[in-house]
Every structure is written in structure tokens, then in C-alpha cells.
Design a protein around this motif. Structure first.
Motif, PDB file in Angstrom:
ATOM      1  N   UNK A 182       0.845  -1.190   0.000  1.00  0.00           N
ATOM      2  CA  UNK A 182       0.000   0.000   0.000  1.00  0.00           C
ATOM      3  C   UNK A 182       0.883   1.243   0.000  1.00  0.00           C
ATOM      4  N   UNK A 183       0.902   1.961  -1.129  1.00  0.00           N
ATOM      5  CA  UNK A 183       1.733   3.163  -1.276  1.00  0.00           C
ATOM      6  C   UNK A 183       0.934   4.450  -1.098  1.00  0.00           C
ATOM      7  N   UNK A 184      -0.182   4.366  -0.418  1.00  0.00           N
ATOM      8  CA  UNK A 184      -1.040   5.537  -0.276  1.00  0.00           C
ATOM      9  C   UNK A 184      -0.669   6.465   0.857  1.00  0.00           C
ATOM     10  N   UNK A 185       0.633   6.655   1.111  1.00  0.00           N
ATOM     11  CA  UNK A 185       1.069   7.503   2.221  1.00  0.00           C
ATOM     12  C   UNK A 185       2.081   8.557   1.770  1.00  0.00           C
ATOM     13  N   UNK A 186       2.082   8.885   0.495  1.00  0.00           N
ATOM     14  CA  UNK A 186       3.080   9.810  -0.052  1.00  0.00           C
ATOM     15  C   UNK A 186       3.113  11.131   0.701  1.00  0.00           C
ATOM     16  N   UNK A 187       1.944  11.697   1.008  1.00  0.00           N
ATOM     17  CA  UNK A 187       1.880  13.019   1.629  1.00  0.00           C
ATOM     18  C   UNK A 187       2.321  13.016   3.089  1.00  0.00           C
ATOM     19  N   UNK A 188       2.457  11.847   3.697  1.00  0.00           N
ATOM     20  CA  UNK A 188       2.857  11.773   5.103  1.00  0.00           C
ATOM     21  C   UNK A 188       4.365  11.631   5.287  1.00  0.00           C
ATOM     22  N   UNK A 204      13.349  12.678   2.167  1.00  0.00           N
ATOM     23  CA  UNK A 204      14.313  11.632   2.487  1.00  0.00           C
ATOM     24  C   UNK A 204      13.647  10.291   2.744  1.00  0.00           C
ATOM     25  N   UNK A 205      12.467  10.321   3.314  1.00  0.00           N
ATOM     26  CA  UNK A 205      11.722   9.089   3.578  1.00  0.00           C
ATOM     27  C   UNK A 205      11.165   8.500   2.282  1.00  0.00           C
ATOM     28  N   UNK A 206      10.806   9.364   1.339  1.00  0.00           N
ATOM     29  CA  UNK A 206      10.379   8.885   0.026  1.00  0.00           C
ATOM     30  C   UNK A 206      11.536   8.146  -0.651  1.00  0.00           C
ATOM     31  N   UNK A 229       1.240   9.520 -10.842  1.00  0.00           N
ATOM     32  CA  UNK A 229       1.679  10.907 -10.614  1.00  0.00           C
ATOM     33  C   UNK A 229       0.710  11.692  -9.746  1.00  0.00           C
ATOM     34  N   UNK A 230      -0.552  11.269  -9.707  1.00  0.00           N
ATOM     35  CA  UNK A 230      -1.542  11.992  -8.917  1.00  0.00           C
ATOM     36  C   UNK A 230      -1.589  11.503  -7.472  1.00  0.00           C
ATOM     37  N   UNK A 231      -1.582  10.188  -7.272  1.00  0.00           N
ATOM     38  CA  UNK A 231      -1.736   9.647  -5.925  1.00  0.00           C
ATOM     39  C   UNK A 231      -0.437   9.631  -5.128  1.00  0.00           C
ATOM     40  N   UNK A 232       0.701   9.474  -5.812  1.00  0.00           N
ATOM     41  CA  UNK A 232       1.995   9.469  -5.121  1.00  0.00           C
ATOM     42  C   UNK A 232       3.035  10.161  -6.000  1.00  0.00           C
ATOM     43  N   UNK A 233       2.933  11.484  -6.150  1.00  0.00           N
ATOM     44  CA  UNK A 233       3.765  12.218  -7.113  1.00  0.00           C
ATOM     45  C   UNK A 233       5.261  12.123  -6.866  1.00  0.00           C
ATOM     46  N   UNK A 234       5.693  12.264  -5.617  1.00  0.00           N
ATOM     47  CA  UNK A 234       7.139  12.235  -5.352  1.00  0.00           C
ATOM     48  C   UNK A 234       7.702  10.828  -5.530  1.00  0.00           C
ATOM     49  N   UNK A 235       6.956   9.836  -5.085  1.00  0.00           N
ATOM     50  CA  UNK A 235       7.395   8.455  -5.252  1.00  0.00           C
ATOM     51  C   UNK A 235       7.449   8.091  -6.732  1.00  0.00           C
ATOM     52  N   UNK A 236       6.481   8.555  -7.500  1.00  0.00           N
ATOM     53  CA  UNK A 236       6.449   8.306  -8.941  1.00  0.00           C
ATOM     54  C   UNK A 236       7.714   8.847  -9.612  1.00  0.00           C
ATOM     55  N   UNK A 237       8.093  10.062  -9.252  1.00  0.00           N
ATOM     56  CA  UNK A 237       9.289  10.673  -9.854  1.00  0.00           C
ATOM     57  C   UNK A 237      10.557   9.904  -9.492  1.00  0.00           C
ATOM     58  N   UNK A 238      10.681   9.527  -8.223  1.00  0.00           N
ATOM     59  CA  UNK A 238      11.909   8.874  -7.775  1.00  0.00           C
ATOM     60  C   UNK A 238      11.995   7.415  -8.224  1.00  0.00           C
ATOM     61  N   UNK A 239      10.852   6.799  -8.527  1.00  0.00           N
ATOM     62  CA  UNK A 239      10.860   5.407  -8.971  1.00  0.00           C
ATOM     63  C   UNK A 239      11.271   5.272 -10.436  1.00  0.00           C
ATOM     64  N   UNK A 240      11.340   6.384 -11.158  1.00  0.00           N
ATOM     65  CA  UNK A 240      11.648   6.323 -12.584  1.00  0.00           C
ATOM     66  C   UNK A 240      13.006   5.669 -12.835  1.00  0.00           C
ATOM     67  N   UNK A 241      14.002   6.020 -12.033  1.00  0.00           N
ATOM     68  CA  UNK A 241      15.345   5.471 -12.263  1.00  0.00           C
ATOM     69  C   UNK A 241      15.431   3.992 -11.924  1.00  0.00           C
ATOM     70  N   UNK A 242      14.477   3.487 -11.145  1.00  0.00           N
ATOM     71  CA  UNK A 242      14.482   2.073 -10.776  1.00  0.00           C
ATOM     72  C   UNK A 242      13.900   1.190 -11.874  1.00  0.00           C
ATOM     73  N   UNK A 278       7.840   3.885 -20.481  1.00  0.00           N
ATOM     74  CA  UNK A 278       7.289   3.852 -19.129  1.00  0.00           C
ATOM     75  C   UNK A 278       5.777   4.039 -19.211  1.00  0.00           C
ATOM     76  N   UNK A 279       4.979   3.152 -18.589  1.00  0.00           N
ATOM     77  CA  UNK A 279       3.519   3.298 -18.641  1.00  0.00           C
ATOM     78  C   UNK A 279       3.091   4.637 -18.061  1.00  0.00           C
ATOM     79  N   UNK A 280       2.028   5.194 -18.613  1.00  0.00           N
ATOM     80  CA  UNK A 280       1.486   6.441 -18.090  1.00  0.00           C
ATOM     81  C   UNK A 280       0.488   6.133 -16.988  1.00  0.00           C
ATOM     82  N   UNK A 281       0.022   7.180 -16.311  1.00  0.00           N
ATOM     83  CA  UNK A 281      -0.945   6.987 -15.239  1.00  0.00           C
ATOM     84  C   UNK A 281      -2.246   6.403 -15.770  1.00  0.00           C
TER      85      UNK A 281
END
Length: 387
Positions: A121-127, A131-133, A164-177, A221-224
Motif C-alpha cells: 500500500x503506497x497511499x502515504x506519499x503526503x505523510x 528523504x523518507x520517500x 503521478x496523482x496519488x503518489x507524485x514524489x514516489x512516482x518521480x523517484x521510482x523512474x530510475x528504478x 514507461x507506462x502512463x498513469x
């Protein structure tokens, strides 16, 4: 005169605008979030240093990837034209032998795959702080690597609330993975609530949902939009179980008829009962790992990282022994009663390195995992191109 000044000040204070009230961030779980702590100057410097080092590593990795592909193309051209030296032919033969061994190993492990499913469950992006992301991305990468090399991997790992909408920062950082290349890993834009609703609807229709065949990975890379209305990757008849350290029920075994949810959050224990509260709000059953029943001398709070929980589950599937699974995964520092004991053990093992040394080792381990994963994907891609 003093009275007049006091009256004026009181009047000005009463007319001053009130401070805005900030709304709580994150999912509605009935738990009030606390403000994120401000990083000290020393922590900011360390974070900036790690960011610069990471950027340099990514540049080097890209250059190395191009060089490796050019070298492979030169070897193939030399083979066709008959101009290879003995040393070059030996390199090419070893490369082909390694590919054959990898394909054989993959075919051999298919029959050992556990047909059950895990949800992260990745629904905690805003919390989470930035650095934690970053730590969350590392943990998800470890999950993929652990499943890829496990003696008994899990057939389906579904990541929810990923877009990109539900977890924007995680989405950006996961790109390199390169998450879109991960085998046996599925990604949804919808959250756990949408998953629960979908499973209920499918059960009401009495529809038997078959696991879809995942297509070969592509470079795009798949889109949203691709993640917004996916197929259910496991039968809807299964029951959801949210793993929470705060649950009253203790998990006794793993069942193929259940789907186990791991909360994907790094919060340094700021948010208490977060996953438990979320599961209760959605009407999802909760259970905790039986750590206390098998490990008595664990003084710290029994909250582990996402990849540690996942690796414990993998070890249990392979060993059918909770105690052995815990001991294989839980780091030794969790067993210390005090910081002094932890520091003494760390010095005895690694010398006077301190926390920075530990962070450096973790970073090196992550780089190794990423490098191995990328090499594996490149070899798979090249094997597919060669037929």
C-alpha cells in the motif's frame, strides 16, 4: 497614558488575522498527523552530499551501459566478419554461457513460485518527507530484488496508489528504478480501498478472475492512464489481510487464499496506529507477524521496514519456520537494550564508523542491487532480441 497604549494594543491584536489552520495530510485513517520535523544543518548537508553522489553514480551508470552495449555490438560484428581475437571470442563465449545459465535458472524456479499474492500500500506519499520517500524507493527495490532471487518467489506483488496523482514524489523517484520492467510486480493507480471494492464487486458477480499473462517489458514507461483501470491480478475470492504491528490477531501461517497487505510508509514512528486505523476504516481484517512468540529478547518496538517484512514472508515460505525467518532478516541492532550496546557492537564489527558508515554501507548495498537488477534486465532484453 499607559491605559490608552494598552487599549490600542488590545484593539490591534483583536483585528489581527488569525493564523491559518493547516489540514491534516494523508489518507483518512482517523489518526492526526504530526508536522514533519525540520532537518538540522548537518542533516541538510548530508542529504545534499548524498544527492550529488547519487547524481554522479547515475551518470556513470548511463555511460557504462552505453559502453557495454557498444562493446557487445563490436563483438558480434567481429564474429560475423571472422576478425575476433582468441581473447574476444572467450569473452563472447562466457557471455553466452551466462545467458544460458540465467535462462535455465529462471525456468527451474517457475515451478517453485508461490501462487499467493502480496499488496504494498503506497497511499502515504503526503505523510513522508523527501528523504523518507527516497528510503521507500530503496525498500521497494529491495523487495523486487529479493523476490527475483528467492528460492520460492511470490507470483504476484501488487503496488497500489502508484501514479503521478496519488503518489507524485514516489512516482518521480521510482523512474530510475525502471519499475515497469520488474517481473511479477504489478502497479495500480487506485488505492487499497479501490482494490477492496473491486474484489467485492467481482465476488458479487461470481466471476472467476484468471491471472493475466504479463507481456514482455518495453522501453516506454507506462502512463498513469495505463494504471487507472487494470485487471485484477489474482482471484477475487481471496480475502485481504492488512499486516499491522498494532493488530490483536497474530498470523500463524501464510495461505494462498489470503492477500497480505504491507503498509508502504517510512515515518520514523511519527504516526501511531496508521495502518491499523486505515484497515479498520476500510473493514479489512488485520494481523501481526508472530515476532513476540518466536523472539523473546527483542526490546525495541516490533516495527520493520517494508523489505524486511517482505523478506520475512519469503523466508517463511521457503523454510516454513517463523523463528528462522525472523532471525535471517531482523538486523542484530534490534536486539540491543540501549544505544551504548548498539554502538559497542557496531564498533567491534566495523570499527569507528558510526552512523555515517552504516548509511554508506546501505547506499553501497542498494547500488549493488540496482546494478544487478539492471544487468539482469539488459541480459533478458538482449536474449529476447537474439531469439
Amino acid at each position: 497614558m499607559d491605559t490608552e497604549d494598552g487599549t490600542v494594543k488590545q484593539l490591534e491584536a483583536s483585528q489581527a488575522p488569525e493564523a491559518p489552520i493547516q489540514a491534516d495530510a494523508g489518507p483518512s485513517t482517523g489518526v492526526t498527523s504530526t508536522p514533519a520535523p525540520v532537518l538540522s544543518k548537518n542533516q541538510q548537508k548530508k542529504a545534499a552530499k548524498r544527492a550529488r553522489a547519487q547524481e554522479h553514480k547515475l551518470e556513470k551508470r548511463a555511460v557504462e551501459r552505453v559502453r557495454r552495449r557498444e562493446r557487445q555490438a563490436d563483438l558480434k560484428k567481429g564474429l560475423r566478419e571472422g576478425t575476433l581475437t582468441d581473447a574476444e571470442r572467450e569473452i563472447l563465449d562466457k557471455s553466452r554461457e551466462l545467458k544460458r545459465a540465467r535462462r535455465a535458472a529462471t525456468k527451474g524456479t517457475e515451478e517453485n513460485v508461490w501462487p499467493g499474492a502480496i499488496v504494498i500500500d503506497l497511499g502515504f506519499d503526503s505523510l513522508m518527507m523527501d528523504g523518507e520517500i527516497t528510503s521507500m524507493v530503496s525498500q521497494l527495490t529491495y523487495v523486487y530484488a529479493a523476490n527475483r532471487t528467492a528460492k520460492r518467489p511470490v507470483s504476484t506483488v501488487l503496488h497500489t496508489s502508484f501514479s503521478p496523482e496519488t503518489s507524485p514524489r514516489l512516482w518521480d523517484k521510482m523512474a530510475r528504478a525502471q519499475w515497469h520492467r520488474w517481473k511479477r510486480m504489478f502497479f495500480w493507480a487506485g488505492g487499497v480501498d479501490a482494490l477492496s471494492t473491486r474484489m467485492g464487486e467481482e465476488r458479487d458477480k461470481e466471476v472467476t478472475v484468471e491471472m493475466p499473462v504479463k507481456s514482455k517489458p518495453t522501453r516506454d514507461v507506462p502512463s498513469s492512464e495505463d494504471l487507472s483501470d487494470p485487471h485484477l491480478p489474482f482471484p477475487a475470492s481471496r480475502q485481504l489481510v492488512y499486516l499491522s504491528a498494532d493488530a490483536e490477531e497474530e498470523l500463524s501461517t501464510l495461505s494462498e487464499g489470503e492477500v497480505y497487505i504491507i503498509g508502504g510508509i517510512v515515518d520514523r514512528n511519527r504516526h501511531k496506529n496508521l495502518c491499523q486505523g486505515k484497515a479498520e476504516g476500510l473493514g479489512i481484517r488485520t494481523a501481526r507477524l508472530p515476532i513476540g512468540s518466536f523472539i523473546e529478547n527483542l526490546p525495541t518496538r516490533k516495527v520493520l521496514t517494508v523489505n524486511q517484512v517482505y523478506e520475512i514472508l519469503l523466508n517463511y515460505l521457503a523454510l516454513k519456520d517463523w523463528k528462522a525467518a525472523f532471525e535471517a532478516v531482523i538486523p542484530q541492532r534490534k536486539y540491543f537494550q540501549s544505544k551504548d550496546q548498539k554502538k559497542a557492537a557496531n564498533v567491534a564489527k566495523h570499527g569507528e564508523t558510526g552512523e555515517d558508515g552504516e548509511e554508506g554501507r546501505e547506499g553501497e548495498e542498494l547500488d549493488q542491487v540496482m546494478e544487478e537488477a539492471m544487468k539482469d534486465e539488459e541480459m533478458d532484453e538482449e536474449a529476447a532480441m537474439n531469439g
